[in-house]
Scaffold this motif. Sequence first.
Motif, PDB file in Angstrom:
ATOM      1  N   LEU A 149       0.846  -1.188   0.000  1.00 50.38           N
ATOM      2  CA  LEU A 149       0.000   0.000   0.000  1.00 50.38           C
ATOM      3  C   LEU A 149       0.883   1.240   0.000  1.00 50.38           C
ATOM      4  CD1 LEU A 149      -2.586  -1.114   2.715  1.00 50.38           C
ATOM      5  CD2 LEU A 149      -2.653  -1.497   0.241  1.00 50.38           C
ATOM      6  N   PRO A 150       0.789   2.075  -1.038  1.00 50.12           N
ATOM      7  CA  PRO A 150       1.594   3.299  -1.060  1.00 50.12           C
ATOM      8  C   PRO A 150       1.074   4.313  -0.058  1.00 50.12           C
ATOM      9  CG  PRO A 150       0.048   3.283  -2.890  1.00 50.12           C
ATOM     10  CD  PRO A 150      -0.106   1.956  -2.199  1.00 50.12           C
ATOM     11  N   LYS A 151       1.792   5.412   0.096  1.00 57.66           N
ATOM     12  CA  LYS A 151       1.310   6.468   0.972  1.00 57.66           C
ATOM     13  C   LYS A 151      -0.054   6.939   0.481  1.00 57.66           C
ATOM     14  CE  LYS A 151       5.867   8.234   2.304  1.00 57.66           C
ATOM     15  NZ  LYS A 151       6.770   9.410   2.310  1.00 57.66           N
ATOM     16  N   PRO A 152      -0.992   7.161   1.396  1.00 55.84           N
ATOM     17  CA  PRO A 152      -2.333   7.577   0.972  1.00 55.84           C
ATOM     18  C   PRO A 152      -2.309   8.920   0.259  1.00 55.84           C
ATOM     19  CG  PRO A 152      -2.085   7.797   3.345  1.00 55.84           C
ATOM     20  CD  PRO A 152      -0.874   7.065   2.859  1.00 55.84           C
ATOM     21  N   SER A 153      -3.198   9.076  -0.710  1.00 57.93           N
ATOM     22  CA  SER A 153      -3.302  10.306  -1.486  1.00 57.93           C
ATOM     23  C   SER A 153      -4.551  11.065  -1.086  1.00 57.93           C
ATOM     24  CB  SER A 153      -3.363   9.988  -2.989  1.00 57.93           C
ATOM     25  OG  SER A 153      -2.199   9.313  -3.409  1.00 57.93           O
ATOM     26  N   GLY A 154      -4.500  12.371  -1.239  1.00 59.32           N
ATOM     27  CA  GLY A 154      -5.658  13.217  -0.977  1.00 59.32           C
ATOM     28  C   GLY A 154      -5.733  14.320  -1.998  1.00 59.32           C
ATOM     29  N   LEU A 155      -6.790  15.099  -1.923  1.00 61.28           N
ATOM     30  CA  LEU A 155      -6.936  16.238  -2.810  1.00 61.28           C
ATOM     31  C   LEU A 155      -5.814  17.246  -2.562  1.00 61.28           C
ATOM     32  CD1 LEU A 155     -10.775  16.900  -2.539  1.00 61.28           C
ATOM     33  CD2 LEU A 155      -9.566  15.879  -4.474  1.00 61.28           C
ATOM     34  N   ARG A 156      -5.516  18.027  -3.591  1.00 63.91           N
ATOM     35  CA  ARG A 156      -4.617  19.174  -3.460  1.00 63.91           C
ATOM     36  C   ARG A 156      -5.412  20.399  -3.905  1.00 63.91           C
ATOM     37  NH1 ARG A 156      -1.229  15.325  -6.049  1.00 63.91           N
ATOM     38  NH2 ARG A 156      -1.526  16.397  -8.046  1.00 63.91           N
ATOM     39  N   LEU A 157      -5.768  21.247  -2.964  1.00 63.59           N
ATOM     40  CA  LEU A 157      -6.591  22.420  -3.252  1.00 63.59           C
ATOM     41  C   LEU A 157      -5.809  23.686  -2.911  1.00 63.59           C
ATOM     42  CD1 LEU A 157      -9.999  21.135  -1.824  1.00 63.59           C
ATOM     43  CD2 LEU A 157      -9.164  21.027  -4.186  1.00 63.59           C
ATOM     44  N   ALA A 158      -5.720  24.602  -3.848  1.00 64.02           N
ATOM     45  CA  ALA A 158      -4.906  25.806  -3.709  1.00 64.02           C
ATOM     46  C   ALA A 158      -5.245  26.575  -2.432  1.00 64.02           C
ATOM     47  CB  ALA A 158      -5.117  26.704  -4.931  1.00 64.02           C
ATOM     48  N   ARG A 159      -4.204  27.126  -1.790  1.00 62.40           N
ATOM     49  CA  ARG A 159      -4.323  27.999  -0.625  1.00 62.40           C
ATOM     50  C   ARG A 159      -4.825  27.276   0.625  1.00 62.40           C
ATOM     51  NH1 ARG A 159      -7.337  32.997  -3.864  1.00 62.40           N
ATOM     52  NH2 ARG A 159      -5.731  33.260  -5.463  1.00 62.40           N
ATOM     53  N   THR A 160      -4.757  25.945   0.618  1.00 59.85           N
ATOM     54  CA  THR A 160      -5.169  25.164   1.789  1.00 59.85           C
ATOM     55  C   THR A 160      -4.115  24.108   2.092  1.00 59.85           C
ATOM     56  OG1 THR A 160      -6.361  23.448   0.569  1.00 59.85           O
ATOM     57  CG2 THR A 160      -7.593  25.445   1.141  1.00 59.85           C
ATOM     58  N   GLU A 161      -4.198  23.565   3.309  1.00 62.12           N
ATOM     59  CA  GLU A 161      -3.385  22.413   3.676  1.00 62.12           C
ATOM     60  C   GLU A 161      -4.269  21.183   3.638  1.00 62.12           C
ATOM     61  OE1 GLU A 161      -1.559  23.000   7.423  1.00 62.12           O
ATOM     62  OE2 GLU A 161      -0.444  24.798   6.824  1.00 62.12           O
ATOM     63  N   CYS A 162      -3.841  20.165   2.906  1.00 62.61           N
ATOM     64  CA  CYS A 162      -4.670  18.971   2.690  1.00 62.61           C
ATOM     65  C   CYS A 162      -3.990  17.731   3.257  1.00 62.61           C
ATOM     66  CB  CYS A 162      -4.946  18.777   1.194  1.00 62.61           C
ATOM     67  SG  CYS A 162      -5.917  20.116   0.453  1.00 62.61           S
ATOM     68  N   GLU A 163      -4.778  16.898   3.896  1.00 62.66           N
ATOM     69  CA  GLU A 163      -4.269  15.661   4.485  1.00 62.66           C
ATOM     70  C   GLU A 163      -5.247  14.533   4.202  1.00 62.66           C
ATOM     71  OE1 GLU A 163      -3.213  13.837   8.926  1.00 62.66           O
ATOM     72  OE2 GLU A 163      -3.880  15.905   8.687  1.00 62.66           O
ATOM     73  N   PRO A 164      -4.772  13.396   3.671  1.00 64.15           N
ATOM     74  CA  PRO A 164      -5.682  12.277   3.380  1.00 64.15           C
ATOM     75  C   PRO A 164      -6.353  11.758   4.644  1.00 64.15           C
ATOM     76  CG  PRO A 164      -3.528  11.946   2.351  1.00 64.15           C
ATOM     77  CD  PRO A 164      -3.385  13.091   3.299  1.00 64.15           C
ATOM     78  N   VAL A 165      -7.588  11.285   4.498  1.00 63.61           N
ATOM     79  CA  VAL A 165      -8.358  10.698   5.598  1.00 63.61           C
ATOM     80  C   VAL A 165      -8.801   9.308   5.164  1.00 63.61           C
ATOM     81  CG1 VAL A 165     -10.450  10.868   6.992  1.00 63.61           C
ATOM     82  CG2 VAL A 165      -9.164  12.940   6.410  1.00 63.61           C
ATOM     83  N   ASP A 166      -8.546   8.324   6.013  1.00 62.89           N
ATOM     84  CA  ASP A 166      -8.927   6.946   5.697  1.00 62.89           C
ATOM     85  C   ASP A 166     -10.371   6.702   6.110  1.00 62.89           C
ATOM     86  OD1 ASP A 166      -8.400   4.148   4.918  1.00 62.89           O
ATOM     87  OD2 ASP A 166      -8.621   3.755   7.061  1.00 62.89           O
ATOM     88  N   ILE A 167     -11.159   6.091   5.206  1.00 57.97           N
ATOM     89  CA  ILE A 167     -12.539   5.711   5.494  1.00 57.97           C
ATOM     90  C   ILE A 167     -12.630   4.194   5.377  1.00 57.97           C
ATOM     91  CG2 ILE A 167     -14.953   5.942   4.842  1.00 57.97           C
ATOM     92  CD1 ILE A 167     -13.861   8.555   5.744  1.00 57.97           C
ATOM     93  N   ASP A 168     -12.948   3.535   6.476  1.00 54.91           N
ATOM     94  CA  ASP A 168     -13.071   2.074   6.489  1.00 54.91           C
ATOM     95  C   ASP A 168     -14.537   1.700   6.306  1.00 54.91           C
ATOM     96  OD1 ASP A 168     -12.863  -0.632   6.798  1.00 54.91           O
ATOM     97  OD2 ASP A 168     -12.285  -0.580   8.915  1.00 54.91           O
ATOM     98  N   LEU A 169     -14.862   1.041   5.201  1.00 50.56           N
ATOM     99  CA  LEU A 169     -16.240   0.649   4.930  1.00 50.56           C
ATOM    100  C   LEU A 169     -16.660  -0.593   5.703  1.00 50.56           C
ATOM    101  CD1 LEU A 169     -16.368   1.174   1.065  1.00 50.56           C
ATOM    102  CD2 LEU A 169     -17.483   2.563   2.802  1.00 50.56           C
ATOM    103  N   GLY A 170     -15.697  -1.288   6.296  1.00 52.06           N
ATOM    104  CA  GLY A 170     -16.044  -2.505   7.030  1.00 52.06           C
ATOM    105  C   GLY A 170     -16.457  -3.648   6.130  1.00 52.06           C
ATOM    106  N   THR A 171     -15.930  -3.679   4.905  1.00 56.52           N
ATOM    107  CA  THR A 171     -16.255  -4.746   3.958  1.00 56.52           C
ATOM    108  C   THR A 171     -14.978  -5.463   3.546  1.00 56.52           C
ATOM    109  OG1 THR A 171     -16.083  -3.219   2.076  1.00 56.52           O
ATOM    110  CG2 THR A 171     -18.263  -3.496   3.071  1.00 56.52           C
ATOM    111  N   ALA A 172     -15.141  -6.638   2.956  1.00 57.54           N
ATOM    112  CA  ALA A 172     -13.986  -7.427   2.513  1.00 57.54           C
ATOM    113  C   ALA A 172     -14.323  -8.104   1.197  1.00 57.54           C
ATOM    114  CB  ALA A 172     -13.600  -8.465   3.558  1.00 57.54           C
ATOM    115  N   LYS A 173     -13.504  -7.845   0.174  1.00 54.89           N
ATOM    116  CA  LYS A 173     -13.710  -8.494  -1.131  1.00 54.89           C
ATOM    117  C   LYS A 173     -13.053  -9.871  -1.164  1.00 54.89           C
ATOM    118  CE  LYS A 173     -13.853  -4.069  -3.578  1.00 54.89           C
ATOM    119  NZ  LYS A 173     -13.487  -3.199  -2.444  1.00 54.89           N
TER     120      LYS A 173
END
Length: 873
Positions: free
Chosen positions: A383-407
């Motif tokens: 698993l690579p480092k998590p990615s998030g949005l990049r929005l101008a003039r803001t500080e952005c940090e990825p947030v993990d959302i766990d759906l509680g499912t398994a494929k």
Amino acid sequence: MTTVPDAARQEALLRLARQRGRTAAGRAPAPAGVAEGPAPLSHAQHRMWLMDRLGQSGALYNVPFATRVRGPLDLDALAEAVTALVRRHEVLRTRYGHDDGEPYQEVMAAGPVPVRVVDATGDGSAELSVEAARPFDLGAGPLPRVLCVRHAPEDHTVLLTFHHIAVDGGSLDLIIRELDARYRSAVEGRAGEPDGTDTDAPQYADFARRERAESAATLDTGLAYWTERLAGARPVPLPRPAVPGGRGEGHVLTTPLPPRTLEGLRGVGRDHKATLFTVVLAGAFTTLLETTGGEDLVIGCASSHRDRAAWRDLVGLCVNTLAIRTDLSGARDFGQLLSRVRDDLLEAHRHRDVPFDLVVDRLGAAARDDDGNPLVGVTADVLPKPSGLRLARTECEPVDIDLGTAKFGLGFYVAEATDRTGPRALVQYDRGRLDEETARGLLDAFATLLTEVASDPRRPLSRGAADRADRPVDGLPATPLGARGEAVMAVFGELLGEDPGPDGDFFFLGGHSLLAVRVAERLRERLRLPLTGLDVLEHRTPRALAALLDERAEQRRRTATVAAGGAARRGPVRTGTVLVTGGTGGVGAFVLRELAARGRPVRALVRPESAHLVAGEGIEVAEGDLADPRSLRDAVTGVDAVIHSACTFTSPEVDIAAMRALLDGWHQGGFVFVSSVDAYGRPPVVEVTEDTPSAEPLTAYGRAKLDCERMLWEAAGTGGRGGATAVRAPLVWGPHPRLRDQLRWGATGALFQAARSGEPVVLPAAGAVPASGDTWSGAPWVHAAALARALVTCAERPAHGMVNAIGGHVGWEEFATELNRLLGSTGGIRPAAATASVPLLHRHRYRAEALAEELVERQGEDWRSVIAAMLEH
């Protein structure tokens, strides 16, 4: 074992290394003269669609993508950027219909994509979880959803939720870059298309057409390779027998790795001419070898093909699964095992274009074990480092959302270090396949192995004994099958072309996934009992299926007995059929029950994959969906009354088009439309009566309901059709899976999730309806059974206008107190800030006069009893 020459191997590994981290595929531009109009689904999409048809839908294939954004967030610019993104990439506004069982993709018109803003309760995780888990309707078009959770004036979490049928990991990289450019242009006020988006984007429909055209030429050779390669392979014997229940419910366990572990593993890879992913994959094989003792194992991994320039900017689902089968016999240490895994992985990648679903169909029975577990039930990845949005003039940090499912039943993962955590080993497991103790043991073994191998790749291997606790043998008695068993054998014979006998295996007889859907459909039609394609895959013989059907028949008998004993017949039994749309929904199910109690014949309009849920005595099933106008017009033909309770909730344009199609086919009898109190908007009064006019602001959902009501009045005014009634309903509660889901994940989801997790329940602050001075804050509600009584009465005796169906009103404080009591929560209750915009901030009270008699509360229909019943399941 055959090896690859070093030069070729290095070249291949470099190519694979460049591709790792993405899970998307691409090929070449569409050939000249490609047909316009609806396109076929790609093979990957077809498998996703088939899983939905087999009954595996819900949130399993949702793709939540969340980012914490600190700074001045421009919501208008964000909405503009997302709208432009969806306009440019057609796959993001595509619906998936089918014609006689053959699916197709159809691009919908571009329109604005709204950004919904809510204030956070607590840390905002409840709002995010509810939105991320909300299911999509493939037939209506799984448009991306955008939710902005506001923590403070300059602190937000932005959640974009996609369906996997439209995006994959590589797509998210493109989406991040494009939204970054478009948002920056919007906030800076620059006109025109930003760099990188000023040319036409490749479209996924062209990719799918090209894939289908190309595959025919090379498919036979590739399938022959995989059939030979996987001949005799069996699913990994997981260390413990399946835990009853919980199938598809996923859980993740994690443990830290020493800081220099990944550096050591990369060094091992360099010494063996292998990537880090290959080393981790070999670690997964080793863990299974030492845990189960199995030496002939199969692990699945994602294949990436975005290696042609023409498709590098393609948004869409372009993944494939590779089944890596490695012979571990005789390997003495990890280094020897790694070399074997490396060669097998490279060989598999040479045949990566063969769609895995076709491989599964070709393998037949060999693709699953006797318990119905798939051949590829274990996976591994880095698993690579998590990615998030990049929005101008803001500080952005990825947030993990766990759906509680398994494929997959089991997954082994290694996560790269982030700014907050070091490297980690993870195990994700399906709670229906493993228990937590076993999964924890596998994680510890995996992490220990990686740590030891990072220092010494010559670590010797051990062979564990397979911990296969004795399982009860299926042991179905060799007694006559009865009528249902005979029906199963007949359907097997019709669709598989030969007499199966009582114990003929579906796969050995040539069955495959799509044929399983057809078997289930035909048996539902004949036996009027619940059955899905997945049931056919997991109960593969007529004897096993007959036993399952017998069990469900008994369940239906018990349910019908309870329903008949608790419902009162009123008035003489009338002839004439009533069409009910949304028969599998929470409202529709109670309407069907009420009609049965009154002896009315019913035609239930449901999606094909859900038809088995409504089949029963006196019910004619009409297959269709809201996004298919022809199926709606066909369903309404010839009926004597219509109760229209189906709704997408999220796609107003689909709901309006569906209403138009039904009204086009409506020629006689009553027409009852299930509307919503949201159609009132926010009137400047406390007591809302049935003649109170609507007032802004209206939600998109409320406006669509109001538009549908107006269409109904116009159609009824043409004369000769019958009576028209719109019934405005509030929150609907009742012991039904759909209604339980709405309690847990819908509008009241934030309150429920807080109570369930033991956190404080944050309530809307009491305040005034404009100019009223009223401080009450709560919501109107109605029991589904009472609403059903009202709807059926309106079908029999039209109210000729708009009426309310209100069971009562409940204040948020008493509702939250009861939730905490029922769930055993000690989190307490606290009010939101006075200025907070909390969902379900209702201060109006609604009066129901025309239907008051039908809505009189019966035993068990008080709000406390129904909430308790909903929480029991």
